[in-house]
Design a protein around this motif. Sequence first.
Motif, PDB file in Angstrom:
ATOM      1  N   PHE A 217       0.774  -1.122  -0.022  1.00 44.76           N
ATOM      2  CA  PHE A 217       0.141  -0.018   0.088  1.00 44.76           C
ATOM      3  C   PHE A 217       0.913   1.384  -0.023  1.00 44.76           C
ATOM      4  CE2 PHE A 217      -3.573  -2.374   2.674  1.00 44.76           C
ATOM      5  CZ  PHE A 217      -3.799  -2.846   1.530  1.00 44.76           C
ATOM      6  N   ASP A 218       0.383   2.202  -0.573  1.00 42.60           N
ATOM      7  CA  ASP A 218       0.960   3.657  -0.287  1.00 42.60           C
ATOM      8  C   ASP A 218       0.829   4.136   1.130  1.00 42.60           C
ATOM      9  OD1 ASP A 218      -1.292   4.985  -0.444  1.00 42.60           O
ATOM     10  OD2 ASP A 218      -1.287   5.847  -2.411  1.00 42.60           O
ATOM     11  N   LYS A 219       1.257   5.182   1.259  1.00 41.90           N
ATOM     12  CA  LYS A 219       1.350   5.657   2.877  1.00 41.90           C
ATOM     13  C   LYS A 219      -0.118   6.241   3.265  1.00 41.90           C
ATOM     14  CE  LYS A 219       5.713   6.083   4.369  1.00 41.90           C
ATOM     15  NZ  LYS A 219       5.934   4.767   4.017  1.00 41.90           N
ATOM     16  N   GLN A 220      -0.786   6.770   2.118  1.00 42.72           N
ATOM     17  CA  GLN A 220      -2.145   7.074   2.580  1.00 42.72           C
ATOM     18  C   GLN A 220      -3.084   5.852   3.043  1.00 42.72           C
ATOM     19  OE1 GLN A 220      -3.904   9.420  -0.822  1.00 42.72           O
ATOM     20  NE2 GLN A 220      -5.907   9.280   0.078  1.00 42.72           N
ATOM     21  N   LEU A 221      -2.986   4.816   1.925  1.00 40.61           N
ATOM     22  CA  LEU A 221      -3.796   3.751   2.284  1.00 40.61           C
ATOM     23  C   LEU A 221      -3.104   2.796   3.649  1.00 40.61           C
ATOM     24  CD1 LEU A 221      -6.111   1.858   1.557  1.00 40.61           C
ATOM     25  CD2 LEU A 221      -4.364   0.711  -0.082  1.00 40.61           C
ATOM     26  N   GLN A 222      -1.968   2.972   3.907  1.00 38.87           N
ATOM     27  CA  GLN A 222      -1.414   2.339   5.149  1.00 38.87           C
ATOM     28  C   GLN A 222      -1.911   3.161   6.251  1.00 38.87           C
ATOM     29  OE1 GLN A 222       3.018   2.503   5.226  1.00 38.87           O
ATOM     30  NE2 GLN A 222       3.045   1.133   3.485  1.00 38.87           N
ATOM     31  N   GLU A 223      -2.122   4.508   6.186  1.00 41.08           N
ATOM     32  CA  GLU A 223      -2.775   5.260   7.226  1.00 41.08           C
ATOM     33  C   GLU A 223      -4.062   4.896   7.596  1.00 41.08           C
ATOM     34  OE1 GLU A 223      -2.836   8.149  10.360  1.00 41.08           O
ATOM     35  OE2 GLU A 223      -1.370   7.210   9.322  1.00 41.08           O
ATOM     36  N   ARG A 224      -4.877   4.691   6.272  1.00 39.26           N
ATOM     37  CA  ARG A 224      -6.243   4.519   6.466  1.00 39.26           C
ATOM     38  C   ARG A 224      -6.592   2.811   7.048  1.00 39.26           C
ATOM     39  NH1 ARG A 224     -10.568   1.678   5.085  1.00 39.26           N
ATOM     40  NH2 ARG A 224     -12.434   2.498   4.502  1.00 39.26           N
ATOM     41  N   THR A 225      -5.603   2.160   6.835  1.00 35.74           N
ATOM     42  CA  THR A 225      -5.881   0.515   7.334  1.00 35.74           C
ATOM     43  C   THR A 225      -5.491   0.682   8.654  1.00 35.74           C
ATOM     44  OG1 THR A 225      -5.248  -0.135   5.057  1.00 35.74           O
ATOM     45  CG2 THR A 225      -5.009  -1.672   6.735  1.00 35.74           C
ATOM     46  N   LEU A 226      -4.437   1.433   9.197  1.00 37.15           N
ATOM     47  CA  LEU A 226      -4.167   1.298  10.634  1.00 37.15           C
ATOM     48  C   LEU A 226      -5.026   2.076  11.341  1.00 37.15           C
ATOM     49  CD1 LEU A 226      -0.271   2.175  10.185  1.00 37.15           C
ATOM     50  CD2 LEU A 226      -1.201  -0.122  10.985  1.00 37.15           C
ATOM     51  N   ASN A 227      -5.861   3.042  10.916  1.00 38.66           N
ATOM     52  CA  ASN A 227      -7.037   3.679  11.739  1.00 38.66           C
ATOM     53  C   ASN A 227      -8.164   2.686  11.867  1.00 38.66           C
ATOM     54  OD1 ASN A 227      -6.612   6.598  12.551  1.00 38.66           O
ATOM     55  ND2 ASN A 227      -5.525   6.249  10.739  1.00 38.66           N
ATOM     56  N   LYS A 244       8.737  -5.910   7.848  1.00 40.53           N
ATOM     57  CA  LYS A 244       9.140  -4.724   7.280  1.00 40.53           C
ATOM     58  C   LYS A 244       8.034  -3.591   7.449  1.00 40.53           C
ATOM     59  CE  LYS A 244      11.794  -6.977   3.456  1.00 40.53           C
ATOM     60  NZ  LYS A 244      11.427  -8.246   4.014  1.00 40.53           N
ATOM     61  N   GLU A 245       7.062  -3.940   8.245  1.00 41.45           N
ATOM     62  CA  GLU A 245       6.063  -2.844   8.529  1.00 41.45           C
ATOM     63  C   GLU A 245       6.166  -2.343   9.942  1.00 41.45           C
ATOM     64  OE1 GLU A 245       3.143  -5.144   5.450  1.00 41.45           O
ATOM     65  OE2 GLU A 245       3.256  -5.710   7.403  1.00 41.45           O
ATOM     66  N   THR A 246       5.433  -1.064  10.121  1.00 37.84           N
ATOM     67  CA  THR A 246       5.768  -0.475  11.415  1.00 37.84           C
ATOM     68  C   THR A 246       4.740   0.659  11.643  1.00 37.84           C
ATOM     69  OG1 THR A 246       7.277   0.889  12.672  1.00 37.84           O
ATOM     70  CG2 THR A 246       7.162   1.474  10.261  1.00 37.84           C
ATOM     71  N   LEU A 247       4.423   0.905  13.076  1.00 43.53           N
ATOM     72  CA  LEU A 247       3.467   1.985  13.358  1.00 43.53           C
ATOM     73  C   LEU A 247       4.237   3.482  13.244  1.00 43.53           C
ATOM     74  CD1 LEU A 247       1.147   0.367  16.171  1.00 43.53           C
ATOM     75  CD2 LEU A 247       0.738   0.642  13.814  1.00 43.53           C
ATOM     76  N   ASN A 248       5.632   3.345  13.298  1.00 43.51           N
ATOM     77  CA  ASN A 248       6.281   4.424  13.650  1.00 43.51           C
ATOM     78  C   ASN A 248       5.943   6.021  13.085  1.00 43.51           C
ATOM     79  OD1 ASN A 248       7.795   3.002  15.454  1.00 43.51           O
ATOM     80  ND2 ASN A 248       9.766   2.874  14.123  1.00 43.51           N
ATOM     81  N   PHE A 249       5.399   5.707  12.068  1.00 42.30           N
ATOM     82  CA  PHE A 249       5.116   6.958  11.185  1.00 42.30           C
ATOM     83  C   PHE A 249       3.665   7.292  11.051  1.00 42.30           C
ATOM     84  CE2 PHE A 249       9.055   5.141   9.736  1.00 42.30           C
ATOM     85  CZ  PHE A 249      10.029   6.161  10.075  1.00 42.30           C
ATOM     86  N   SER A 250       2.940   6.342  11.743  1.00 46.76           N
ATOM     87  CA  SER A 250       1.448   6.736  11.554  1.00 46.76           C
ATOM     88  C   SER A 250       0.793   7.454  12.784  1.00 46.76           C
ATOM     89  CB  SER A 250       0.705   5.041  11.741  1.00 46.76           C
ATOM     90  OG  SER A 250       0.699   4.675  13.115  1.00 46.76           O
TER      91      SER A 250
END
Length: 269
Positions: A217-227, A244-250
Amino acid sequence: MIEEADIDLVLNDLFEVYGYDFTNYARASLKRRISRLFLLDKFPSFAEFRYRLKSDPGYLKRVIEGLTVTVTEMFRDPLFYKALRTEIIPTLAAKPFIRIWHAGCSTGEEVFSMAIVLKEANLLHKSLLYATDLNPQVLEKARRGVFPLVQMKQYSENYIESGGKNDFSAYYTAQYGQVKFDESLAEKMIFSTHNLVSDRSFNEFDLILCRNVLIYFDKQLQERTLNLFDESIGTLGYLALGSKETLNFSSIKAKYRQLNKEKIWRKIS
């Protein structure tokens, strides 16, 4: 050779004709996967590839599979499962009922791994495993619980390394080069299509696993999914991501504490 403009056309067709939205998937991965399909299926031109996609719903299945199937195996990253066994599952034991969501479950190897871990902790009887994926074809494979016999040697090694104490082959029956896992594992699983791009939260969970999906996913979709996951995790519940995945920048990072290097976080607020 597939060009950037061609990718836009394919994504537009998938959305306009079938309602699948891949616009926020990682671009490089999409281009690689679409190019692979184009070459494998020997289309003489991009126009013919596009025509087949738009006019043949049967071919759509192949394209969706080509764009979404992630490579997986049972007890993948055994040390992750060891951390689950020793640090996470024991904290869920006191709960009257345990709900776990495998998001992007692909062909189901990780769901069956989790069921075995819960069975060995004597918790499977009061657990429900929700296994979801965008792709109905892979869900159908997962639901059957049938896997190639040739993979069992590797899976058995993973299982032992993850802290498994039993004979791994006791969990399945082998026939004609295939194995079928015990119905006692599958009866605690609910398989359903769910689209992380567009669908909402559907329950509250004690543990959500979404491993090696966000990297596509791109950053925008990562953010939506994490929310979406944050909405779906109860207080003191857990979220497990891929290596290779993280919450660090969410935006949800402050609400979680990372427990170990195996990419497991606990919701603390």
